[in-house]
Write an enzyme that holds these catalytic residues in place. Structure first.
Site, PDB file in Angstrom:
ATOM      1  N   GLU A 256       0.873  -1.176   0.000  1.00  0.00           N
ATOM      2  CA  GLU A 256       0.000   0.000   0.000  1.00  0.00           C
ATOM      3  C   GLU A 256       0.912   1.227   0.000  1.00  0.00           C
ATOM      4  O   GLU A 256       1.599   1.479   0.984  1.00  0.00           O
ATOM      5  CB  GLU A 256      -0.907  -0.055   1.236  1.00  0.00           C
ATOM      6  CG  GLU A 256      -2.019   0.953   1.225  1.00  0.00           C
ATOM      7  CD  GLU A 256      -2.876   0.868  -0.038  1.00  0.00           C
ATOM      8  OE1 GLU A 256      -3.293  -0.239  -0.409  1.00  0.00           O
ATOM      9  OE2 GLU A 256      -3.099   1.924  -0.663  1.00  0.00           O
ATOM     10  N   SER A 257       0.888   1.965  -1.118  1.00  0.00           N
ATOM     11  CA  SER A 257       1.866   3.046  -1.254  1.00  0.00           C
ATOM     12  C   SER A 257       1.704   4.116  -0.181  1.00  0.00           C
ATOM     13  O   SER A 257       2.697   4.697   0.269  1.00  0.00           O
ATOM     14  CB  SER A 257       1.797   3.660  -2.651  1.00  0.00           C
ATOM     15  OG  SER A 257       0.514   4.154  -2.920  1.00  0.00           O
TER      16      SER A 257
ATOM     17  N   CYS B 212       4.633  -2.141  -8.507  1.00  0.00           N
ATOM     18  CA  CYS B 212       3.284  -1.729  -8.078  1.00  0.00           C
ATOM     19  C   CYS B 212       3.330  -0.541  -7.103  1.00  0.00           C
ATOM     20  O   CYS B 212       3.636   0.560  -7.529  1.00  0.00           O
ATOM     21  CB  CYS B 212       2.531  -2.933  -7.539  1.00  0.00           C
ATOM     22  SG  CYS B 212       0.753  -2.721  -7.699  1.00  0.00           S
TER      23      CYS B 212
ATOM     24  N   GLU C  19       7.227 -11.001  -8.816  1.00  0.00           N
ATOM     25  CA  GLU C  19       7.587 -11.826  -7.645  1.00  0.00           C
ATOM     26  C   GLU C  19       6.477 -12.809  -7.278  1.00  0.00           C
ATOM     27  O   GLU C  19       6.687 -13.707  -6.478  1.00  0.00           O
ATOM     28  CB  GLU C  19       7.953 -10.923  -6.444  1.00  0.00           C
ATOM     29  CG  GLU C  19       6.801 -10.276  -5.694  1.00  0.00           C
ATOM     30  CD  GLU C  19       6.163  -9.077  -6.394  1.00  0.00           C
ATOM     31  OE1 GLU C  19       6.514  -8.795  -7.561  1.00  0.00           O
ATOM     32  OE2 GLU C  19       5.291  -8.438  -5.774  1.00  0.00           O
TER      33      GLU C  19
ATOM     34  N   HIS D 221       3.383  -7.637 -10.764  1.00  0.00           N
ATOM     35  CA  HIS D 221       4.153  -8.299  -9.697  1.00  0.00           C
ATOM     36  C   HIS D 221       4.899  -9.547 -10.193  1.00  0.00           C
ATOM     37  O   HIS D 221       4.421 -10.664  -9.977  1.00  0.00           O
ATOM     38  CB  HIS D 221       3.199  -8.760  -8.586  1.00  0.00           C
ATOM     39  CG  HIS D 221       2.547  -7.657  -7.834  1.00  0.00           C
ATOM     40  ND1 HIS D 221       3.069  -7.156  -6.655  1.00  0.00           N
ATOM     41  CD2 HIS D 221       1.416  -6.975  -8.069  1.00  0.00           C
ATOM     42  CE1 HIS D 221       2.284  -6.197  -6.206  1.00  0.00           C
ATOM     43  NE2 HIS D 221       1.273  -6.063  -7.043  1.00  0.00           N
TER      44      HIS D 221
ATOM     45  N   ARG E  11      -3.133   5.785  -9.704  1.00  0.00           N
ATOM     46  CA  ARG E  11      -3.296   4.624  -8.810  1.00  0.00           C
ATOM     47  C   ARG E  11      -4.587   3.868  -9.108  1.00  0.00           C
ATOM     48  O   ARG E  11      -5.589   4.451  -9.517  1.00  0.00           O
ATOM     49  CB  ARG E  11      -3.327   5.079  -7.353  1.00  0.00           C
ATOM     50  CG  ARG E  11      -1.988   5.575  -6.853  1.00  0.00           C
ATOM     51  CD  ARG E  11      -2.096   6.064  -5.423  1.00  0.00           C
ATOM     52  NE  ARG E  11      -2.438   4.986  -4.511  1.00  0.00           N
ATOM     53  CZ  ARG E  11      -2.985   5.188  -3.319  1.00  0.00           C
ATOM     54  NH1 ARG E  11      -3.262   6.403  -2.898  1.00  0.00           N
ATOM     55  NH2 ARG E  11      -3.262   4.159  -2.549  1.00  0.00           N
TER      56      ARG E  11
ATOM     57  N   ILE F 214      -2.599  -6.338  -9.572  1.00  0.00           N
ATOM     58  CA  ILE F 214      -3.446  -6.277  -8.367  1.00  0.00           C
ATOM     59  C   ILE F 214      -3.593  -4.804  -7.964  1.00  0.00           C
ATOM     60  O   ILE F 214      -2.623  -4.187  -7.516  1.00  0.00           O
ATOM     61  CB  ILE F 214      -2.813  -7.062  -7.181  1.00  0.00           C
ATOM     62  CG1 ILE F 214      -2.507  -8.506  -7.594  1.00  0.00           C
ATOM     63  CG2 ILE F 214      -3.714  -7.018  -5.949  1.00  0.00           C
ATOM     64  CD1 ILE F 214      -1.632  -9.252  -6.599  1.00  0.00           C
ATOM     65  N   ARG F 215      -4.761  -4.240  -8.153  1.00  0.00           N
ATOM     66  CA  ARG F 215      -4.970  -2.800  -7.886  1.00  0.00           C
ATOM     67  C   ARG F 215      -3.769  -2.003  -8.416  1.00  0.00           C
ATOM     68  O   ARG F 215      -3.169  -1.180  -7.726  1.00  0.00           O
ATOM     69  CB  ARG F 215      -5.177  -2.545  -6.388  1.00  0.00           C
ATOM     70  CG  ARG F 215      -6.468  -3.167  -5.859  1.00  0.00           C
ATOM     71  CD  ARG F 215      -6.776  -2.751  -4.443  1.00  0.00           C
ATOM     72  NE  ARG F 215      -5.697  -3.099  -3.538  1.00  0.00           N
ATOM     73  CZ  ARG F 215      -4.998  -2.243  -2.819  1.00  0.00           C
ATOM     74  NH1 ARG F 215      -5.277  -0.963  -2.865  1.00  0.00           N
ATOM     75  NH2 ARG F 215      -4.044  -2.646  -2.035  1.00  0.00           N
TER      76      ARG F 215
HETATM   77  N1  GLN Z   1      -3.149   0.070  -5.065  1.00  0.00           N
HETATM   78  C1  GLN Z   1      -1.961   0.059  -4.266  1.00  0.00           C
HETATM   79  C2  GLN Z   1      -1.497   1.466  -3.973  1.00  0.00           C
HETATM   80  O1  GLN Z   1      -2.001   2.380  -4.504  1.00  0.00           O
HETATM   81  C3  GLN Z   1      -0.854  -0.719  -4.940  1.00  0.00           C
HETATM   82  C4  GLN Z   1      -1.240  -2.162  -5.041  1.00  0.00           C
HETATM   83  C5  GLN Z   1      -0.094  -3.109  -5.054  1.00  0.00           C
HETATM   84  O2  GLN Z   1       1.035  -2.799  -4.729  1.00  0.00           O
HETATM   85  N2  GLN Z   1      -0.428  -4.331  -5.395  1.00  0.00           N
HETATM   86  O3  GLN Z   1      -0.605   1.646  -3.192  1.00  0.00           O
END
Ligand code: GLN
Length: 195
Positions: free
Chosen positions: A50-51, A81, A175, A173, A108, A137-138
């Protein structure tokens, strides 16, 4: 020569990056929890997560100056990400200061919510000749790139991986896949700098 590669271990997908790095010959991965630990690293991964949280922890643990110094020393950094968001010069609709090292603009969560997570398959020639799974993923979308930024992957104009002289950024990702191609590429970029 054996090299040490750090993974910023404040929040997010740290273990998966450490595992991938440790599979590479002559690489020792290090979970970086304190700024001074960067001194022994030849490269650094800022993982997904989560940034907003990682950004707060970067500030709280005095990592900002240390990461910028690391970059100024011509060391290689890869953000995946959330890590990509933190490296970006600009995040659409946000004023909070990021690390601002990579001359790109990002949006984002541009590919939808957690439930809209998806895997795309693609060949990214600079990374590997074999098909890679790209796990979104998001994920952030790269909406603008500055000069000196090479686009590594885009689909229908949607940019999801970039590279500059000392930086790599991926919306997805690597990883979380069985492939080590991105990590190998990252390590070879580090080795090219120090050889
Ligand atoms: N949506 C997350 C963000 O804004 C990033 C998602 C992720 O790292 N998989 O920080």
């Amino acid at each position: 020569m054996k090299i040490k590669v750090g993974v910023l271990a404040l929040q997010g997908g740290v273990a998966e990056h450490l595992d991938h790095l440790n599979q590479i010959e002559n690489v020792q991965a290090l979970a970086v929890k304190k700024p001074e630990e960067l001194n022994s690293c030849a490269g650094l991964i800022i993982p997904g997560g989560e940034s907003t949280t990682i950004r707060k922890l970067i500030k709280a643990y005095n990592f900002k100056k240390a990461i910028r110094k690391f970059y100024q020393q011509q060391k290689v950094i890869w953000g995946s990400c959330a890590g990509l968001i933190l490296l970006a010069a600009e995040v659409e609709g946000e004023k909070e200061e990021q690390l601002g090292l990579l001359d790109i603009k990002v949006k984002r969560n541009a590919f939808g919510s957690q439930l809209n997570s998806f895997i795309e398959k693609a060949v990214i020639p600079k990374i590997s000749d074999s098909i890679q799974e790209l796990v979104f993923i998001r994920a952030p979308l790269i909406t603008e790139v500055g000069r000196g930024i090479e686009i590594l992957y885009q689909k229908e104009g949607q940019i999801a991986a970039v590279e500059s002289k000392n930086l790599i950024g991926t919306s997805f990702h690597p990883e979380l896949t069985d492939s080590n191609a991105f990590h190998q590429y990252f390590v070879s970029k580090i080795r090219n700098k120090i050889s």
